[in-house]
Scaffold this motif. Structure first.
Motif, PDB file in Angstrom:
ATOM      1  N   ARG A  86       3.040 -24.604-104.009  1.00 44.98           N
ATOM      2  CA  ARG A  86       4.261 -25.222-104.511  1.00 44.98           C
ATOM      3  C   ARG A  86       4.507 -24.749-105.943  1.00 44.98           C
ATOM      4  N   ARG A  87       5.679 -24.162-106.196  1.00 52.04           N
ATOM      5  CA  ARG A  87       5.966 -23.576-107.510  1.00 52.04           C
ATOM      6  C   ARG A  87       6.936 -24.414-108.341  1.00 52.04           C
ATOM      7  N   ARG A  88       8.097 -24.712-107.757  1.00 52.74           N
ATOM      8  CA  ARG A  88       9.146 -25.364-108.538  1.00 52.74           C
ATOM      9  C   ARG A  88       9.648 -26.667-107.928  1.00 52.74           C
ATOM     10  N   THR A  89       9.176 -27.023-106.775  1.00 52.59           N
ATOM     11  CA  THR A  89       9.687 -28.230-106.126  1.00 52.59           C
ATOM     12  C   THR A  89       8.650 -29.349-106.118  1.00 52.59           C
ATOM     13  N   VAL A  90       9.156 -30.572-106.154  1.00 58.93           N
ATOM     14  CA  VAL A  90       8.335 -31.775-106.064  1.00 58.93           C
ATOM     15  C   VAL A  90       8.889 -32.608-104.912  1.00 58.93           C
ATOM     16  N   ALA A  91       8.032 -33.207-104.127  1.00 57.84           N
ATOM     17  CA  ALA A  91       8.482 -34.015-102.992  1.00 57.84           C
ATOM     18  C   ALA A  91       7.732 -35.336-102.966  1.00 57.84           C
ATOM     19  N   ALA A  92       8.364 -36.341-102.381  1.00 59.86           N
ATOM     20  CA  ALA A  92       7.727 -37.639-102.201  1.00 59.86           C
ATOM     21  C   ALA A  92       8.046 -38.133-100.802  1.00 59.86           C
ATOM     22  N   PHE A  93       7.051 -38.707-100.133  1.00 58.40           N
ATOM     23  CA  PHE A  93       7.249 -39.164 -98.760  1.00 58.40           C
ATOM     24  C   PHE A  93       6.170 -40.189 -98.421  1.00 58.40           C
ATOM     25  N   TRP A  94       6.413 -40.913 -97.331  1.00 61.93           N
ATOM     26  CA  TRP A  94       5.445 -41.899 -96.846  1.00 61.93           C
ATOM     27  C   TRP A  94       4.544 -41.244 -95.815  1.00 61.93           C
ATOM     28  N   GLU A  95       3.232 -41.512 -95.918  1.00 64.60           N
ATOM     29  CA  GLU A  95       2.266 -40.959 -94.975  1.00 64.60           C
ATOM     30  C   GLU A  95       1.133 -41.964 -94.791  1.00 64.60           C
ATOM     31  N   ASP A  96       1.027 -42.517 -93.585  1.00 65.42           N
ATOM     32  CA  ASP A  96      -0.026 -43.498 -93.272  1.00 65.42           C
ATOM     33  C   ASP A  96      -0.072 -44.646 -94.258  1.00 65.42           C
ATOM     34  N   GLY A  97       1.108 -45.122 -94.663  1.00 63.01           N
ATOM     35  CA  GLY A  97       1.163 -46.248 -95.580  1.00 63.01           C
ATOM     36  C   GLY A  97       0.998 -45.892 -97.035  1.00 63.01           C
ATOM     37  N   ASN A  98       0.808 -44.610 -97.355  1.00 64.69           N
ATOM     38  CA  ASN A  98       0.682 -44.157 -98.737  1.00 64.69           C
ATOM     39  C   ASN A  98       1.976 -43.512 -99.207  1.00 64.69           C
ATOM     40  N   ALA A  99       2.306 -43.715-100.471  1.00 65.60           N
ATOM     41  CA  ALA A  99       3.413 -42.992-101.087  1.00 65.60           C
ATOM     42  C   ALA A  99       2.835 -41.703-101.658  1.00 65.60           C
ATOM     43  N   SER A 117       0.900 -34.586-118.370  1.00 73.02           N
ATOM     44  CA  SER A 117       2.157 -35.204-118.774  1.00 73.02           C
ATOM     45  C   SER A 117       3.263 -34.908-117.771  1.00 73.02           C
ATOM     46  N   GLN A 118       3.290 -33.692-117.232  1.00 70.81           N
ATOM     47  CA  GLN A 118       4.266 -33.373-116.198  1.00 70.81           C
ATOM     48  C   GLN A 118       4.014 -34.192-114.935  1.00 70.81           C
ATOM     49  N   GLU A 119       2.749 -34.331-114.589  1.00 71.48           N
ATOM     50  CA  GLU A 119       2.400 -35.136-113.418  1.00 71.48           C
ATOM     51  C   GLU A 119       2.878 -36.572-113.596  1.00 71.48           C
ATOM     52  N   ARG A 120       2.611 -37.144-114.757  1.00 69.64           N
ATOM     53  CA  ARG A 120       3.016 -38.523-115.018  1.00 69.64           C
ATOM     54  C   ARG A 120       4.533 -38.670-114.920  1.00 69.64           C
ATOM     55  N   GLU A 121       5.266 -37.727-115.522  1.00 65.38           N
ATOM     56  CA  GLU A 121       6.729 -37.788-115.508  1.00 65.38           C
ATOM     57  C   GLU A 121       7.278 -37.695-114.086  1.00 65.38           C
ATOM     58  N   TRP A 122       6.769 -36.722-113.313  1.00 69.87           N
ATOM     59  CA  TRP A 122       7.331 -36.490-111.990  1.00 69.87           C
ATOM     60  C   TRP A 122       6.893 -37.523-110.961  1.00 69.87           C
ATOM     61  N   VAL A 123       5.692 -38.052-111.106  1.00 69.74           N
ATOM     62  CA  VAL A 123       5.274 -39.119-110.190  1.00 69.74           C
ATOM     63  C   VAL A 123       6.182 -40.328-110.375  1.00 69.74           C
ATOM     64  N   ALA A 127      11.899 -37.671-100.244  1.00 67.53           N
ATOM     65  CA  ALA A 127      12.735 -37.311-101.376  1.00 67.53           C
ATOM     66  C   ALA A 127      12.174 -36.039-101.978  1.00 67.53           C
ATOM     67  N   SER A 128      13.071 -35.161-102.424  1.00 68.53           N
ATOM     68  CA  SER A 128      12.593 -33.937-103.038  1.00 68.53           C
ATOM     69  C   SER A 128      13.451 -33.598-104.233  1.00 68.53           C
ATOM     70  N   ASP A 129      12.928 -32.758-105.110  1.00 71.05           N
ATOM     71  CA  ASP A 129      13.657 -32.382-106.308  1.00 71.05           C
ATOM     72  C   ASP A 129      13.087 -31.093-106.844  1.00 71.05           C
TER      73      ASP A 129
END
Length: 207
Positions: free
Chosen positions: A29-42, A53-59, A203-205
């Motif tokens: 994964r280079r430039r995209t971030v995604a979020a989804f539900w999987e087995d009850g986990n976000a 810091s990037q991880e914190r911002e994007w999460v 969701a993706s961005d």
């Protein structure tokens, strides 16, 4: 490989609704971030090159987007499944979205003979029944009852494992409060306003 976020880094361990948050870094994964539900986990999928810091911002950003997406989906009252076939199809969608597709009912149908409960499930034969009293209620309430009964196909009782599954659905607490209010009003002969409207899978961005 997913890993739990670091609380010390200011990254949430759970969503606002109590579902576990898993950050999944990928070298592909280079430039995209995604979020989804999987087995009850976000799950938030990010590039492996992200700093803390990037991880914190994007999460934080993607969890917010995932929540809003769930609210839009749950609030689509105009698409309420009126027939048993539509209800079964919608239940399958909810199972895939919040339970990893593990709950597979053999039938899902509306019934008019449930006076003391909103829904029921029989794990032995995989059947789910929803009270037709739910039909005028907001879609996010119907979806909660469906997720609740789907979870019973995986866990029979109301133990911690069961509620961990159910609470993957972001409107769980709100829907429980709504139904408790309806039950309270009904028991006292008060108007419920239960026909009011409330407010995909990922969701993706781009970074």
């Amino acid at each position: 490989m997913g890993r739990p976020p670091s609380a010390a880094a200011g990254i949430p361990l759970v969503t606002e609704d109590g579902a576990p948050v898993v950050v999944r870094r990928s070298a592909r994964r280079r430039r995209t971030v995604a979020a989804f539900w999987e087995d009850g986990n976000a799950v938030v999928a990010i590039p492996a090159s992200f700093t803390t810091s990037q991880e914190r911002e994007w999460v934080g950003r993607m969890l917010s987007k995932l929540k809003k997406q769930g609210e839009r989906q749950a609030g689509a009252g105009r698409r309420r499944p009126a027939t048993d076939q539509a209800l079964a199809s919608h239940a399958a969608h909810l199972s895939r979205t919040y339970l990893g597709g593990r709950a597979i009912p053999t039938s899902v149908r509306w019934v008019g003979n449930q006076n003391s409960r909103w829904g029921s499930a029989t794990p032995a034969d995989g059947t789910i029944r929803l009270s037709n009293k739910l039909q005028p209620m907001p879609q996010w309430v119907i979806d909660y009852v469906l997720v609740h009964e789907l979870a019973h196909l995986l866990v029979a009782g109301h133990n911690a494992d069961f509620w961990r599954l159910v609470e993957a659905y972001p409107e769980t607490q709100r829907a429980k409060a709504f139904l408790e209010g309806v039950a309270f009003a009904t028991s006292r002969g008060l108007p419920t306003g239960a026909d009011s409207n409330g407010h995909d899978e990922a969701a993706s961005d781009d970074c």
